[in-house]
Design a protein around this motif. Structure first.
Motif, PDB file in Angstrom:
ATOM      1  N   ASN A 101       0.799  -1.222   0.000  1.00 59.64           N
ATOM      2  CA  ASN A 101       0.000   0.000   0.000  1.00 59.64           C
ATOM      3  C   ASN A 101       0.834   1.276   0.000  1.00 59.64           C
ATOM      4  O   ASN A 101       0.415   2.301  -0.530  1.00 59.64           O
ATOM      5  CB  ASN A 101      -0.932   0.021   1.213  1.00 59.64           C
ATOM      6  N   LEU A 102       2.003   1.212   0.642  1.00 62.19           N
ATOM      7  CA  LEU A 102       2.840   2.407   0.766  1.00 62.19           C
ATOM      8  C   LEU A 102       4.285   2.095   0.368  1.00 62.19           C
ATOM      9  O   LEU A 102       5.205   2.203   1.181  1.00 62.19           O
ATOM     10  CB  LEU A 102       2.783   2.929   2.209  1.00 62.19           C
ATOM     11  N   PRO A 103       4.512   1.706  -0.870  1.00 58.41           N
ATOM     12  CA  PRO A 103       5.876   1.337  -1.275  1.00 58.41           C
ATOM     13  C   PRO A 103       6.875   2.484  -1.144  1.00 58.41           C
ATOM     14  O   PRO A 103       8.048   2.245  -0.870  1.00 58.41           O
ATOM     15  CB  PRO A 103       5.714   0.896  -2.733  1.00 58.41           C
ATOM     16  N   GLN A 104       6.417   3.733  -1.336  1.00 54.20           N
ATOM     17  CA  GLN A 104       7.351   4.857  -1.195  1.00 54.20           C
ATOM     18  C   GLN A 104       7.806   5.016   0.249  1.00 54.20           C
ATOM     19  O   GLN A 104       8.974   5.302   0.521  1.00 54.20           O
ATOM     20  CB  GLN A 104       6.688   6.148  -1.702  1.00 54.20           C
ATOM     21  N   VAL A 105       6.878   4.822   1.194  1.00 59.97           N
ATOM     22  CA  VAL A 105       7.257   4.874   2.603  1.00 59.97           C
ATOM     23  C   VAL A 105       8.199   3.728   2.937  1.00 59.97           C
ATOM     24  O   VAL A 105       9.198   3.898   3.645  1.00 59.97           O
ATOM     25  CB  VAL A 105       6.002   4.825   3.505  1.00 59.97           C
ATOM     26  N   ALA A 106       7.899   2.536   2.403  1.00 64.70           N
ATOM     27  CA  ALA A 106       8.764   1.380   2.647  1.00 64.70           C
ATOM     28  C   ALA A 106      10.180   1.634   2.123  1.00 64.70           C
ATOM     29  O   ALA A 106      11.171   1.356   2.808  1.00 64.70           O
ATOM     30  CB  ALA A 106       8.169   0.136   1.986  1.00 64.70           C
ATOM     31  N   ASN A 107      10.280   2.170   0.922  1.00 64.58           N
ATOM     32  CA  ASN A 107      11.603   2.468   0.367  1.00 64.58           C
ATOM     33  C   ASN A 107      12.313   3.553   1.161  1.00 64.58           C
ATOM     34  O   ASN A 107      13.535   3.514   1.311  1.00 64.58           O
ATOM     35  CB  ASN A 107      11.467   2.882  -1.104  1.00 64.58           C
TER      36      ASN A 107
END
Length: 454
Positions: A101-107
Protein backbone atom coordinates in the motif's frame (compact mmCIF):
# COMPACT_ATOMS: atom_id res chain seq x y z
CA UNK A 1 1.36 -12.56 -9.86
CA UNK A 2 -1.66 -10.42 -8.91
CA UNK A 3 -1.65 -8.51 -5.69
CA UNK A 4 -4.08 -9.65 -2.98
CA UNK A 5 -7.42 -7.86 -2.64
CA UNK A 6 -6.42 -6.60 0.83
CA UNK A 7 -3.56 -4.59 -0.70
CA UNK A 8 -5.51 -2.78 -3.42
CA UNK A 9 -7.36 -0.04 -1.53
CA UNK A 10 -4.64 2.55 -1.04
CA UNK A 11 -3.18 1.80 -4.48
CA UNK A 12 -6.53 2.60 -6.09
CA UNK A 13 -6.74 5.77 -4.00
CA UNK A 14 -3.28 6.90 -5.19
CA UNK A 15 -4.15 6.07 -8.80
CA UNK A 16 -7.31 8.18 -8.54
CA UNK A 17 -5.43 11.09 -6.99
CA UNK A 18 -2.74 10.98 -9.71
CA UNK A 19 -5.52 11.53 -12.23
CA UNK A 20 -6.86 14.47 -10.21
CA UNK A 21 -10.23 12.87 -9.58
CA UNK A 22 -12.38 13.03 -6.51
CA UNK A 23 -13.91 9.85 -5.19
CA UNK A 24 -17.35 10.97 -6.36
CA UNK A 25 -16.09 11.82 -9.87
CA UNK A 26 -14.32 8.48 -10.37
CA UNK A 27 -17.36 6.64 -9.01
CA UNK A 28 -19.56 8.43 -11.55
CA UNK A 29 -17.22 7.50 -14.44
CA UNK A 30 -17.14 3.87 -13.32
CA UNK A 31 -20.89 3.68 -12.86
CA UNK A 32 -20.55 3.00 -9.14
CA UNK A 33 -21.99 4.67 -6.10
CA UNK A 34 -19.50 6.84 -4.15
CA UNK A 35 -20.07 4.70 -1.07
CA UNK A 36 -19.18 1.52 -3.00
CA UNK A 37 -15.93 3.05 -4.29
CA UNK A 38 -15.16 4.29 -0.79
CA UNK A 39 -15.51 0.72 0.50
CA UNK A 40 -13.13 -0.56 -2.21
CA UNK A 41 -10.52 2.02 -1.26
CA UNK A 42 -10.88 0.99 2.40
CA UNK A 43 -10.42 -2.71 1.45
CA UNK A 44 -13.97 -3.47 2.54
CA UNK A 45 -15.11 -4.49 -0.96
CA UNK A 46 -13.20 -6.50 -3.60
CA UNK A 47 -11.95 -4.90 -6.79
CA UNK A 48 -13.77 -7.17 -9.21
CA UNK A 49 -12.64 -7.99 -12.73
CA UNK A 50 -15.55 -5.94 -14.09
CA UNK A 51 -14.46 -2.85 -12.14
CA UNK A 52 -10.83 -3.41 -13.18
CA UNK A 53 -11.93 -3.37 -16.83
CA UNK A 54 -13.92 -0.16 -16.29
CA UNK A 55 -10.82 1.40 -14.72
CA UNK A 56 -8.77 0.52 -17.81
CA UNK A 57 -11.49 1.92 -20.09
CA UNK A 58 -11.76 5.12 -18.02
CA UNK A 59 -8.14 5.82 -17.01
CA UNK A 60 -6.19 3.95 -19.64
CA UNK A 61 -2.88 2.68 -18.17
CA UNK A 62 -3.28 1.29 -14.64
CA UNK A 63 0.15 -0.37 -14.43
CA UNK A 64 1.35 -0.93 -10.91
CA UNK A 65 -2.15 -1.33 -9.49
CA UNK A 66 -2.24 -5.09 -9.96
CA UNK A 67 1.45 -5.92 -10.24
CA UNK A 68 2.98 -7.03 -6.93
CA UNK A 69 6.55 -7.83 -8.09
CA UNK A 70 8.15 -4.67 -6.77
CA UNK A 71 6.19 -4.46 -3.49
CA UNK A 72 6.82 -8.14 -2.73
CA UNK A 73 10.53 -7.59 -3.15
CA UNK A 74 10.38 -5.03 -0.34
CA UNK A 75 9.02 -7.42 2.29
CA UNK A 76 12.22 -9.33 3.12
CA UNK A 77 14.43 -6.19 3.26
CA UNK A 78 11.85 -4.52 5.49
CA UNK A 79 11.79 -7.50 7.84
CA UNK A 80 15.62 -7.58 8.00
CA UNK A 81 15.76 -3.84 8.64
CA UNK A 82 13.22 -3.89 11.46
CA UNK A 83 14.90 -6.92 13.04
CA UNK A 84 18.27 -5.18 12.91
CA UNK A 85 16.73 -2.20 14.69
CA UNK A 86 15.26 -4.42 17.39
CA UNK A 87 11.62 -4.30 16.20
CA UNK A 88 10.43 -7.90 15.93
CA UNK A 89 6.73 -7.45 16.73
CA UNK A 90 5.69 -6.38 13.22
CA UNK A 91 3.88 -9.29 11.57
CA UNK A 92 4.46 -10.49 7.97
CA UNK A 93 0.91 -9.40 7.17
CA UNK A 94 1.66 -5.85 8.29
CA UNK A 95 4.90 -5.82 6.29
CA UNK A 96 3.09 -6.97 3.15
CA UNK A 97 0.46 -4.30 3.70
CA UNK A 98 3.13 -1.62 4.08
CA UNK A 99 5.03 -2.77 0.99
CA UNK A 100 1.86 -3.13 -1.05
CA UNK A 101 0.00 0.00 0.00
CA UNK A 102 2.84 2.41 0.77
CA UNK A 103 5.88 1.34 -1.28
CA UNK A 104 7.35 4.86 -1.20
CA UNK A 105 7.26 4.87 2.60
CA UNK A 106 8.76 1.38 2.65
CA UNK A 107 11.60 2.47 0.37
CA UNK A 108 12.17 5.56 2.50
CA UNK A 109 12.57 3.34 5.58
CA UNK A 110 15.07 1.16 3.73
CA UNK A 111 17.01 4.23 2.56
CA UNK A 112 17.15 5.59 6.11
CA UNK A 113 18.45 2.28 7.43
CA UNK A 114 21.10 2.10 4.71
CA UNK A 115 22.23 5.59 5.71
CA UNK A 116 22.20 4.52 9.36
CA UNK A 117 24.42 1.53 8.53
CA UNK A 118 26.72 3.76 6.49
CA UNK A 119 27.15 6.10 9.45
CA UNK A 120 27.86 3.11 11.71
CA UNK A 121 30.53 1.89 9.34
CA UNK A 122 32.21 5.26 9.06
CA UNK A 123 32.15 5.63 12.85
CA UNK A 124 33.68 2.18 13.26
CA UNK A 125 36.40 2.96 10.73
CA UNK A 126 37.27 6.17 12.57
CA UNK A 127 37.20 4.32 15.90
CA UNK A 128 39.60 1.70 14.58
CA UNK A 129 41.98 4.36 13.25
CA UNK A 130 41.96 6.10 16.64
CA UNK A 131 43.02 2.88 18.29
CA UNK A 132 40.10 1.39 20.17
CA UNK A 133 36.81 2.12 21.82
CA UNK A 134 36.19 5.66 23.02
CA UNK A 135 32.96 5.23 24.88
CA UNK A 136 29.47 4.31 23.88
CA UNK A 137 28.06 5.79 20.72
CA UNK A 138 24.40 6.46 19.99
CA UNK A 139 24.84 4.49 16.74
CA UNK A 140 25.11 1.22 18.66
CA UNK A 141 22.09 -1.02 18.99
CA UNK A 142 20.75 -1.82 22.47
CA UNK A 143 22.25 -5.30 22.18
CA UNK A 144 25.67 -3.86 21.34
CA UNK A 145 25.46 -1.51 24.32
CA UNK A 146 24.80 -4.44 26.65
CA UNK A 147 27.58 -6.55 25.11
CA UNK A 148 30.01 -3.66 25.37
CA UNK A 149 29.23 -3.34 29.08
CA UNK A 150 30.13 -6.99 29.65
CA UNK A 151 33.34 -6.52 27.68
CA UNK A 152 34.29 -3.47 29.76
CA UNK A 153 33.94 -5.75 32.80
CA UNK A 154 36.29 -8.23 31.08
CA UNK A 155 33.23 -10.46 30.82
CA UNK A 156 33.50 -11.41 34.50
CA UNK A 157 30.76 -10.58 37.03
CA UNK A 158 32.13 -11.64 40.44
CA UNK A 159 28.91 -11.17 42.43
CA UNK A 160 27.00 -13.62 40.22
CA UNK A 161 29.92 -15.98 39.69
CA UNK A 162 30.61 -16.41 43.40
CA UNK A 163 26.95 -16.92 44.33
CA UNK A 164 26.55 -19.59 41.66
CA UNK A 165 29.68 -21.43 42.79
CA UNK A 166 28.57 -21.25 46.44
CA UNK A 167 25.18 -22.81 45.59
CA UNK A 168 26.89 -25.59 43.63
CA UNK A 169 29.08 -26.42 46.63
CA UNK A 170 26.31 -26.02 49.22
CA UNK A 171 24.11 -28.66 47.58
CA UNK A 172 26.95 -30.97 46.52
CA UNK A 173 25.92 -30.69 42.89
CA UNK A 174 27.56 -32.57 40.03
CA UNK A 175 26.97 -32.40 36.27
CA UNK A 176 24.96 -35.66 36.50
CA UNK A 177 22.70 -34.49 39.33
CA UNK A 178 22.40 -30.81 38.40
CA UNK A 179 19.20 -30.94 36.34
CA UNK A 180 17.09 -33.02 38.76
CA UNK A 181 18.40 -31.13 41.81
CA UNK A 182 17.62 -27.74 40.24
CA UNK A 183 14.13 -28.96 39.37
CA UNK A 184 13.62 -29.92 43.02
CA UNK A 185 15.17 -26.65 44.24
CA UNK A 186 12.78 -24.58 42.14
CA UNK A 187 9.84 -26.59 43.52
CA UNK A 188 10.94 -26.42 47.16
CA UNK A 189 11.97 -22.77 47.29
CA UNK A 190 9.60 -21.16 44.81
CA UNK A 191 6.72 -23.57 44.24
CA UNK A 192 7.69 -23.69 40.58
CA UNK A 193 7.03 -26.72 38.40
CA UNK A 194 9.25 -27.61 35.46
CA UNK A 195 7.47 -29.18 32.50
CA UNK A 196 9.18 -30.62 29.44
CA UNK A 197 7.00 -30.27 26.36
CA UNK A 198 7.64 -31.45 22.83
CA UNK A 199 5.60 -28.50 21.55
CA UNK A 200 7.50 -25.85 23.55
CA UNK A 201 9.27 -23.16 21.59
CA UNK A 202 12.87 -22.02 21.71
CA UNK A 203 14.68 -22.50 25.06
CA UNK A 204 12.22 -21.73 27.87
CA UNK A 205 8.92 -20.07 28.71
CA UNK A 206 7.86 -19.06 32.21
CA UNK A 207 4.18 -18.79 33.11
CA UNK A 208 4.07 -16.69 36.28
CA UNK A 209 0.33 -17.25 36.78
CA UNK A 210 0.69 -21.02 37.09
CA UNK A 211 4.33 -20.88 38.29
CA UNK A 212 5.34 -23.27 35.51
CA UNK A 213 8.60 -23.29 33.58
CA UNK A 214 8.19 -24.89 30.18
CA UNK A 215 11.25 -26.40 28.49
CA UNK A 216 11.40 -27.92 24.99
CA UNK A 217 11.90 -31.67 24.93
CA UNK A 218 14.86 -31.51 22.57
CA UNK A 219 17.14 -29.85 25.13
CA UNK A 220 19.84 -32.09 26.61
CA UNK A 221 20.00 -32.42 30.44
CA UNK A 222 22.83 -29.90 30.69
CA UNK A 223 20.89 -27.43 28.54
CA UNK A 224 17.80 -27.95 30.67
CA UNK A 225 19.91 -27.27 33.77
CA UNK A 226 21.15 -24.03 32.18
CA UNK A 227 17.60 -22.81 31.54
CA UNK A 228 16.48 -23.74 35.05
CA UNK A 229 19.53 -21.95 36.49
CA UNK A 230 18.71 -18.80 34.52
CA UNK A 231 15.18 -18.82 35.91
CA UNK A 232 16.57 -19.40 39.42
CA UNK A 233 18.78 -16.33 39.00
CA UNK A 234 15.75 -14.16 38.23
CA UNK A 235 13.83 -15.53 41.21
CA UNK A 236 16.58 -15.48 43.84
CA UNK A 237 18.92 -12.74 42.67
CA UNK A 238 16.54 -10.29 41.03
CA UNK A 239 17.55 -7.48 43.40
CA UNK A 240 21.24 -8.02 42.69
CA UNK A 241 20.58 -8.10 38.95
CA UNK A 242 18.62 -4.85 39.21
CA UNK A 243 21.58 -3.32 41.05
CA UNK A 244 24.00 -4.50 38.36
CA UNK A 245 21.73 -3.03 35.67
CA UNK A 246 21.57 0.31 37.47
CA UNK A 247 25.33 0.30 37.93
CA UNK A 248 25.74 -0.27 34.21
CA UNK A 249 23.68 2.86 33.54
CA UNK A 250 20.88 1.21 31.55
CA UNK A 251 17.68 3.17 32.05
CA UNK A 252 15.47 2.33 29.06
CA UNK A 253 13.18 -0.68 28.84
CA UNK A 254 14.91 -2.45 25.95
CA UNK A 255 18.44 -2.31 27.38
CA UNK A 256 17.18 -3.24 30.84
CA UNK A 257 15.42 -6.30 29.42
CA UNK A 258 18.49 -7.38 27.43
CA UNK A 259 20.79 -6.81 30.39
CA UNK A 260 18.51 -8.87 32.65
CA UNK A 261 18.74 -11.75 30.18
CA UNK A 262 22.52 -11.32 29.98
CA UNK A 263 23.03 -11.35 33.75
CA UNK A 264 20.68 -14.29 34.37
CA UNK A 265 22.39 -16.29 31.62
CA UNK A 266 25.77 -15.41 33.12
CA UNK A 267 24.63 -16.85 36.47
CA UNK A 268 23.35 -19.97 34.69
CA UNK A 269 26.68 -20.58 32.99
CA UNK A 270 28.51 -20.06 36.27
CA UNK A 271 26.25 -22.58 38.04
CA UNK A 272 26.41 -25.25 35.33
CA UNK A 273 30.20 -24.77 35.03
CA UNK A 274 31.34 -23.55 38.50
CA UNK A 275 34.47 -21.43 38.32
CA UNK A 276 37.02 -23.41 40.34
CA UNK A 277 36.06 -26.85 39.08
CA UNK A 278 35.71 -25.66 35.52
CA UNK A 279 39.08 -23.84 35.55
CA UNK A 280 40.88 -26.90 36.95
CA UNK A 281 39.31 -29.10 34.29
CA UNK A 282 40.21 -26.60 31.57
CA UNK A 283 43.84 -26.41 32.67
CA UNK A 284 44.15 -30.19 33.07
CA UNK A 285 42.78 -30.80 29.57
CA UNK A 286 44.74 -27.92 28.00
CA UNK A 287 41.44 -26.22 27.20
CA UNK A 288 40.01 -29.13 25.21
CA UNK A 289 36.54 -27.77 24.46
CA UNK A 290 34.94 -31.02 23.36
CA UNK A 291 36.23 -32.81 26.48
CA UNK A 292 34.93 -29.99 28.68
CA UNK A 293 31.54 -30.16 26.96
CA UNK A 294 31.36 -33.86 27.77
CA UNK A 295 32.63 -33.32 31.33
CA UNK A 296 29.97 -30.71 32.20
CA UNK A 297 27.19 -32.09 29.97
CA UNK A 298 26.81 -28.88 27.96
CA UNK A 299 27.26 -27.82 24.36
CA UNK A 300 30.35 -26.62 22.51
CA UNK A 301 29.11 -23.02 22.44
CA UNK A 302 28.39 -22.96 26.19
CA UNK A 303 31.98 -24.01 26.92
CA UNK A 304 33.37 -21.34 24.57
CA UNK A 305 31.26 -18.70 26.28
CA UNK A 306 32.34 -19.83 29.74
CA UNK A 307 36.01 -19.81 28.73
CA UNK A 308 35.64 -16.13 27.86
CA UNK A 309 34.61 -15.34 31.48
CA UNK A 310 37.54 -16.85 33.43
CA UNK A 311 39.01 -13.62 34.81
CA UNK A 312 38.78 -14.03 38.60
CA UNK A 313 41.43 -11.77 40.11
CA UNK A 314 43.36 -14.45 42.00
CA UNK A 315 42.70 -17.32 39.57
CA UNK A 316 42.53 -16.18 35.94
CA UNK A 317 42.17 -18.59 33.07
CA UNK A 318 43.42 -18.37 29.52
CA UNK A 319 42.59 -14.84 28.27
CA UNK A 320 40.41 -15.44 25.23
CA UNK A 321 37.99 -13.65 22.93
CA UNK A 322 34.89 -15.32 21.56
CA UNK A 323 32.70 -14.50 18.56
CA UNK A 324 29.70 -16.08 16.85
CA UNK A 325 28.89 -15.32 13.22
CA UNK A 326 26.47 -16.49 10.56
CA UNK A 327 27.16 -17.14 6.89
CA UNK A 328 26.33 -13.54 6.01
CA UNK A 329 29.02 -12.23 8.37
CA UNK A 330 26.63 -10.94 11.03
CA UNK A 331 28.30 -11.04 14.44
CA UNK A 332 25.66 -12.04 17.01
CA UNK A 333 28.04 -12.58 19.93
CA UNK A 334 31.30 -10.90 20.83
CA UNK A 335 32.87 -11.41 24.23
CA UNK A 336 36.38 -10.75 25.44
CA UNK A 337 38.29 -11.27 28.67
CA UNK A 338 41.21 -9.31 27.21
CA UNK A 339 41.81 -5.91 25.66
CA UNK A 340 41.02 -7.30 22.21
CA UNK A 341 38.94 -4.69 20.37
CA UNK A 342 35.88 -5.72 18.41
CA UNK A 343 35.01 -3.28 15.64
CA UNK A 344 31.25 -2.88 15.44
CA UNK A 345 31.35 -3.69 11.72
CA UNK A 346 34.25 -6.14 11.93
CA UNK A 347 34.30 -9.86 11.54
CA UNK A 348 33.65 -10.10 7.80
CA UNK A 349 37.16 -10.84 6.51
CA UNK A 350 36.86 -13.78 4.07
CA UNK A 351 40.37 -14.96 5.06
CA UNK A 352 39.33 -15.55 8.67
CA UNK A 353 39.13 -19.26 9.49
CA UNK A 354 35.67 -18.93 11.02
CA UNK A 355 34.04 -18.81 7.57
CA UNK A 356 35.80 -21.99 6.44
CA UNK A 357 34.08 -23.73 9.37
CA UNK A 358 30.78 -23.59 7.47
CA UNK A 359 32.35 -25.76 4.77
CA UNK A 360 33.65 -28.36 7.22
CA UNK A 361 30.88 -28.94 9.78
CA UNK A 362 31.90 -30.85 12.88
CA UNK A 363 35.62 -30.16 12.51
CA UNK A 364 37.68 -27.81 14.68
CA UNK A 365 39.83 -25.63 12.43
CA UNK A 366 42.85 -23.61 13.56
CA UNK A 367 44.67 -20.54 12.26
CA UNK A 368 47.53 -18.26 13.20
CA UNK A 369 46.51 -14.79 11.99
CA UNK A 370 48.05 -11.34 11.88
CA UNK A 371 45.97 -8.16 12.11
CA UNK A 372 46.85 -4.94 10.24
CA UNK A 373 48.32 -3.44 13.43
CA UNK A 374 50.82 -6.33 13.62
CA UNK A 375 49.20 -8.20 16.51
CA UNK A 376 49.12 -11.95 16.03
CA UNK A 377 46.43 -14.28 17.30
CA UNK A 378 45.69 -17.97 17.48
CA UNK A 379 42.16 -18.86 16.40
CA UNK A 380 40.07 -22.00 16.43
CA UNK A 381 36.67 -22.25 14.76
CA UNK A 382 33.84 -24.72 14.43
CA UNK A 383 30.31 -24.75 13.04
CA UNK A 384 27.49 -25.42 15.51
CA UNK A 385 23.76 -25.98 15.06
CA UNK A 386 20.88 -25.95 17.49
CA UNK A 387 17.19 -26.62 17.39
CA UNK A 388 14.76 -29.53 17.47
CA UNK A 389 16.00 -32.74 15.83
CA UNK A 390 14.25 -34.38 12.93
CA UNK A 391 14.03 -34.08 9.16
CA UNK A 392 12.72 -30.72 8.01
CA UNK A 393 12.92 -29.14 11.45
CA UNK A 394 14.22 -25.52 11.45
CA UNK A 395 17.69 -25.22 12.97
CA UNK A 396 20.03 -22.34 13.71
CA UNK A 397 23.53 -22.61 12.26
CA UNK A 398 26.50 -20.48 13.28
CA UNK A 399 30.26 -20.62 13.29
CA UNK A 400 32.11 -19.98 16.53
CA UNK A 401 35.59 -18.48 16.79
CA UNK A 402 37.68 -18.57 19.95
CA UNK A 403 41.05 -16.83 19.98
CA UNK A 404 43.91 -15.54 22.09
CA UNK A 405 47.11 -13.59 21.66
CA UNK A 406 49.71 -15.80 20.01
CA UNK A 407 51.94 -15.74 23.09
CA UNK A 408 49.28 -17.76 24.96
CA UNK A 409 48.63 -20.27 22.17
CA UNK A 410 50.92 -22.94 23.68
CA UNK A 411 48.35 -23.49 26.42
CA UNK A 412 45.81 -24.78 23.86
CA UNK A 413 45.71 -28.47 23.02
CA UNK A 414 44.76 -27.32 19.52
CA UNK A 415 48.07 -25.56 18.91
CA UNK A 416 49.99 -28.83 18.80
CA UNK A 417 52.18 -29.01 15.68
CA UNK A 418 51.55 -25.41 14.58
CA UNK A 419 54.14 -22.71 13.92
CA UNK A 420 53.65 -20.46 16.96
CA UNK A 421 56.42 -18.05 15.96
CA UNK A 422 54.04 -16.32 13.55
CA UNK A 423 56.15 -16.91 10.46
CA UNK A 424 53.24 -18.39 8.54
CA UNK A 425 50.52 -16.16 9.98
CA UNK A 426 47.61 -15.41 7.65
CA UNK A 427 47.08 -11.64 7.19
CA UNK A 428 43.44 -10.94 8.06
CA UNK A 429 41.52 -7.77 8.89
CA UNK A 430 38.31 -6.52 10.49
CA UNK A 431 36.51 -6.43 7.13
CA UNK A 432 37.11 -4.52 3.89
CA UNK A 433 35.35 -1.37 5.12
CA UNK A 434 37.81 -0.87 7.98
CA UNK A 435 40.90 -2.82 6.83
CA UNK A 436 43.93 -0.94 5.54
CA UNK A 437 45.50 -3.86 3.62
CA UNK A 438 45.43 -2.61 0.04
CA UNK A 439 47.40 -5.58 -1.29
CA UNK A 440 44.83 -8.19 -0.23
CA UNK A 441 43.68 -10.41 -3.09
CA UNK A 442 40.26 -10.81 -1.41
CA UNK A 443 39.57 -7.07 -1.07
CA UNK A 444 36.06 -6.30 -2.29
CA UNK A 445 36.19 -2.48 -2.09
CA UNK A 446 38.45 0.24 -0.65
CA UNK A 447 38.31 1.19 3.05
CA UNK A 448 35.80 3.86 4.03
CA UNK A 449 38.35 6.56 4.73
CA UNK A 450 39.41 6.40 1.08
CA UNK A 451 35.87 6.73 -0.24
CA UNK A 452 35.47 10.40 0.59
CA UNK A 453 32.36 11.99 2.09
CA UNK A 454 28.84 10.68 1.55
Amino acid sequence: MPVSQRQLGLRLQRLRQRHGLTQAELARRLGLSPSYLNQIERNQRPLTLAVQQRLKDTLGEIGGLLDRDDPAALVDPLEDTLRALGHTAVSPTELRALAGNLPQVANALLDLHREHRHLQERAAALELQLGGSHGATPLLSPGDHVRDHFNRERNYIPELDERAEALYAEHGLTPDTLAPRLRQLLADRHGLRVRVDGQAGDKRMYDAATRTLWLPAWLQPGQQAFQMAAQLALLEHGTLIDLLIARAGFDDAERIALARIGFSNYYAGALVMPYGEFLRSAEDSRYDIEWLAQRFAVGFEAVCHRLSTLQRRNAPGLPVFFMRVDRAGNVSKRHSSTDFHFSQVGGTCPLWIVYEAFNQPGRILTQVARMPDGRQHFWLARQVSSGPPGFGQPRKTFALALGCDLRHAGRWVYSRGLDLQGGSAVPIGPGCLTCERMDCLQRAFPPLRRLGPG
